[in-house]
Scaffold this active site. Structure first.
Site, mmCIF file in Angstrom:
data_model
loop_
_atom_site.group_PDB
_atom_site.id
_atom_site.type_symbol
_atom_site.label_atom_id
_atom_site.label_comp_id
_atom_site.label_asym_id
_atom_site.label_seq_id
_atom_site.Cartn_x
_atom_site.Cartn_y
_atom_site.Cartn_z
ATOM 1 N N LYS A 68 11.783 -8.742 -8.834
ATOM 2 C CA LYS A 68 12.150 -7.375 -9.215
ATOM 3 C C LYS A 68 13.241 -6.756 -8.331
ATOM 4 O O LYS A 68 13.959 -5.864 -8.776
ATOM 5 C CB LYS A 68 10.904 -6.474 -9.207
ATOM 6 C CG LYS A 68 9.953 -6.756 -10.362
ATOM 7 C CD LYS A 68 8.784 -5.776 -10.366
ATOM 8 C CE LYS A 68 7.865 -6.033 -11.541
ATOM 9 N NZ LYS A 68 6.777 -5.054 -11.636
ATOM 10 N N ASN B 46 12.471 -3.980 -13.631
ATOM 11 C CA ASN B 46 11.621 -4.920 -14.368
ATOM 12 C C ASN B 46 12.180 -5.206 -15.755
ATOM 13 O O ASN B 46 11.677 -6.082 -16.445
ATOM 14 C CB ASN B 46 10.179 -4.409 -14.465
ATOM 15 C CG ASN B 46 10.046 -3.253 -15.423
ATOM 16 O OD1 ASN B 46 11.015 -2.534 -15.665
ATOM 17 N ND2 ASN B 46 8.868 -3.074 -15.975
ATOM 18 N N ASN C 102 -2.159 5.409 1.690
ATOM 19 C CA ASN C 102 -1.930 3.962 1.755
ATOM 20 C C ASN C 102 -2.422 3.396 3.072
ATOM 21 O O ASN C 102 -2.449 4.076 4.088
ATOM 22 C CB ASN C 102 -0.432 3.658 1.586
ATOM 23 C CG ASN C 102 -0.184 2.187 1.302
ATOM 24 O OD1 ASN C 102 -0.787 1.635 0.379
ATOM 25 N ND2 ASN C 102 0.660 1.539 2.083
HETATM 26 P P1 NDP Z 1 2.364 -4.730 -4.048
HETATM 27 O O1 NDP Z 1 1.903 -6.010 -3.441
HETATM 28 O O2 NDP Z 1 3.787 -4.317 -3.955
HETATM 29 O O3 NDP Z 1 1.489 -3.520 -3.394
HETATM 30 C C1 NDP Z 1 0.097 -3.627 -3.229
HETATM 31 C C2 NDP Z 1 -0.466 -2.279 -2.774
HETATM 32 O O4 NDP Z 1 -1.894 -2.416 -2.689
HETATM 33 C C3 NDP Z 1 -0.003 -1.848 -1.381
HETATM 34 O O5 NDP Z 1 0.050 -0.452 -1.321
HETATM 35 C C4 NDP Z 1 -1.144 -2.370 -0.474
HETATM 36 O O6 NDP Z 1 -1.269 -1.651 0.728
HETATM 37 C C5 NDP Z 1 -2.333 -2.095 -1.354
HETATM 38 N N1 NDP Z 1 -3.490 -2.917 -1.033
HETATM 39 C C6 NDP Z 1 -3.700 -4.215 -1.393
HETATM 40 N N2 NDP Z 1 -4.907 -4.629 -0.914
HETATM 41 C C7 NDP Z 1 -5.449 -3.571 -0.256
HETATM 42 C C8 NDP Z 1 -6.679 -3.358 0.445
HETATM 43 N N3 NDP Z 1 -7.591 -4.328 0.555
HETATM 44 N N4 NDP Z 1 -6.917 -2.144 0.991
HETATM 45 C C9 NDP Z 1 -6.009 -1.144 0.880
HETATM 46 N N5 NDP Z 1 -4.818 -1.277 0.230
HETATM 47 C C10 NDP Z 1 -4.550 -2.476 -0.327
HETATM 48 O O7 NDP Z 1 1.865 -4.797 -5.562
HETATM 49 P P2 NDP Z 1 2.434 -3.973 -6.825
HETATM 50 O O8 NDP Z 1 2.685 -2.584 -6.390
HETATM 51 O O9 NDP Z 1 3.504 -4.740 -7.488
HETATM 52 O O10 NDP Z 1 1.168 -4.024 -7.798
HETATM 53 C C11 NDP Z 1 0.006 -3.222 -7.552
HETATM 54 C C12 NDP Z 1 -0.895 -3.271 -8.764
HETATM 55 O O11 NDP Z 1 -0.262 -2.644 -9.882
HETATM 56 C C13 NDP Z 1 -1.256 -4.685 -9.205
HETATM 57 O O12 NDP Z 1 -2.631 -4.715 -9.464
HETATM 58 C C14 NDP Z 1 -0.468 -4.886 -10.477
HETATM 59 O O13 NDP Z 1 -1.148 -5.721 -11.373
HETATM 60 C C15 NDP Z 1 -0.403 -3.476 -11.021
HETATM 61 N N6 NDP Z 1 0.749 -3.281 -11.925
HETATM 62 C C16 NDP Z 1 0.482 -2.945 -13.212
HETATM 63 C C17 NDP Z 1 1.495 -2.786 -14.124
HETATM 64 C C18 NDP Z 1 1.141 -2.455 -15.532
HETATM 65 O O14 NDP Z 1 2.044 -2.396 -16.372
HETATM 66 N N7 NDP Z 1 -0.106 -2.180 -15.853
HETATM 67 C C19 NDP Z 1 2.916 -2.925 -13.741
HETATM 68 C C20 NDP Z 1 3.092 -3.269 -12.344
HETATM 69 C C21 NDP Z 1 2.034 -3.446 -11.489
HETATM 70 P P3 NDP Z 1 -0.375 -2.027 2.032
HETATM 71 O O15 NDP Z 1 0.956 -1.350 1.838
HETATM 72 O O16 NDP Z 1 -1.155 -1.450 3.145
HETATM 73 O O17 NDP Z 1 -0.287 -3.522 2.068
#
Ligand code: NDP
Length: 283
Positions: free
Chosen positions: A71, A92, A154
């Site tokens: 992306k 995207n 976050n």
């Molecule tokens: P990223 O990997 O970029 O970000 C993940 C986020 O989740 C970060 O803020 C991370 O925090 C947080 N996180 C992950 N695990 C934990 C935990 N155990 N405790 C606290 N915070 C946590 O992923 P994306 O942003 O690309 O995707 C996020 C979600 O959105 C996914 O589930 C994806 O499937 C969904 N999505 C859905 C779409 C749709 O069309 N429905 C489109 C795009 C995404 P930290 O910064 O601290 O690591």
């Protein structure tokens, strides 16, 4: 009798690609609306991304999606970016306009479209969990859709502050980073609460947000970006409390509707796409 055997081509470049149901959803819309278009789901590694984009251009594709991990990297091969894609810093959906390849980001737009079916976003206070790619897109689009205040909760402070800063610098909404303490309580004047983290995503469907679930109030609209499963623990809890909700499947469908409009100029039927997704995912 068909005399045109040359469909317009669209598709997706991602790695992995096999679990992505977008191809089924988009092709169902093409078929339903008699559009002479195809959508190819392609697994493309990072090292092959440049060649894949050049290939699409050479074969006269009209556009394509990019998903994980392309992306951000794909931007260097494009001619320009749409307004919110520029702010979000990721795309995207790529669309050919006037012979130029323009990157758009429909993740947040699809989310806001689904949200607006439930609540007027103008003047609302939003609590947003997460600061990754999806959260950035949702924060920017909610701000552009008139949200008054966005709290970014976050785990990582650096990423959280970056998203708050992005919103404050580029939109009229007020945003601040809030540290995610154990058993976090949602502020009671939040109108909209959104999970844009990956907590609860398949296969870790039993994982739960580290929040005080008693702080979810019935008048809050609660949303989750996760589409697999569409009913996460977070959403089930909100539904049990009587909240209106938006799920990740609605977000996925709506970003698809916007993407297909970019490529075909047709407003496709969201229900057709939604039904096909439920059909292929067996839900
Ligand atoms: P990223 O990997 O970029 O970000 C993940 C986020 O989740 C970060 O803020 C991370 O925090 C947080 N996180 C992950 N695990 C934990 C935990 N155990 N405790 C606290 N915070 C946590 O992923 P994306 O942003 O690309 O995707 C996020 C979600 O959105 C996914 O589930 C994806 O499937 C969904 N999505 C859905 C779409 C749709 O069309 N429905 C489109 C795009 C995404 P930290 O910064 O601290 O690591």
């Amino acid at each position: 009798m068909t005399t045109d055997f040359l469909p317009e081509i669209t598709g997706s470049f991602a790695n992995p690609a096999s679990e992505n149901p977008t191809v089924a959803m988009v092709e169902a819309a093409y078929k339903h609306h008699n559009l002479h278009f195809r959508y190819l789901n392609c697994e493309v590694t990072s090292e092959n991304l440049k060649n894949a984009v050049e290939g699409a251009k050479a074969m006269g594709w009209v556009g394509f999606n990019c998903s994980i991990p392309h992306k951000v990297d794909v931007i260097q091969y494009l001619d320009g970016l749409g307004e919110s894609a520029k702010l979000i810093g990721a795309v995207n959906t790529i669309v050919k306009r006037d012979n130029k390849w323009i990157g758009e980001n429909t993740d947040g737009k699809g989310f806001v479209k689904a949200m607006k079916e439930v609540i007027d976003t103008k003047g609302k206070k939003v609590t947003l969990f997460g600061a990754g790619g999806a959260a950035r897109a949702v924060a920017v689009e909610m701000a552009l859709a008139g949200a008054k205040e966005i709290l970014i909760v976050n785990r990582s402070e650096e990423r959280g502050k970056e998203v708050a800063e992005l919103v404050n610098t580029n939109t009229n909404a007020k945003s601040s980073y809030v540290s995610w303490v154990d058993n976090y309580s949602i502020e009671s004047d939040s109108d909209i609460v959104i999970n844009a983290t990956s907590i609860g995503l398949f296969p870790n469907v039993d994982d739960q947000l580290n929040i005080n679930f008693d702080s979810i109030l019935p008048e809050m609209v609660v949303a989750d970006g996760i589409h697999n499963p569409p009913l996460t623990h977070f959403l089930k809890t909100a539904i049990a409390k009587g909240c209106k909700t938006v799920n990740g499947l609605q977000m996925l469908v709506n970003q698809g509707v916007i993407g297909v409009k970019y490529w075909t100029n047709v407003d496709v039927d969201a229900k057709v796409m939604h039904d096909e997704l439920k059909n292929v995912l067996g839900i």
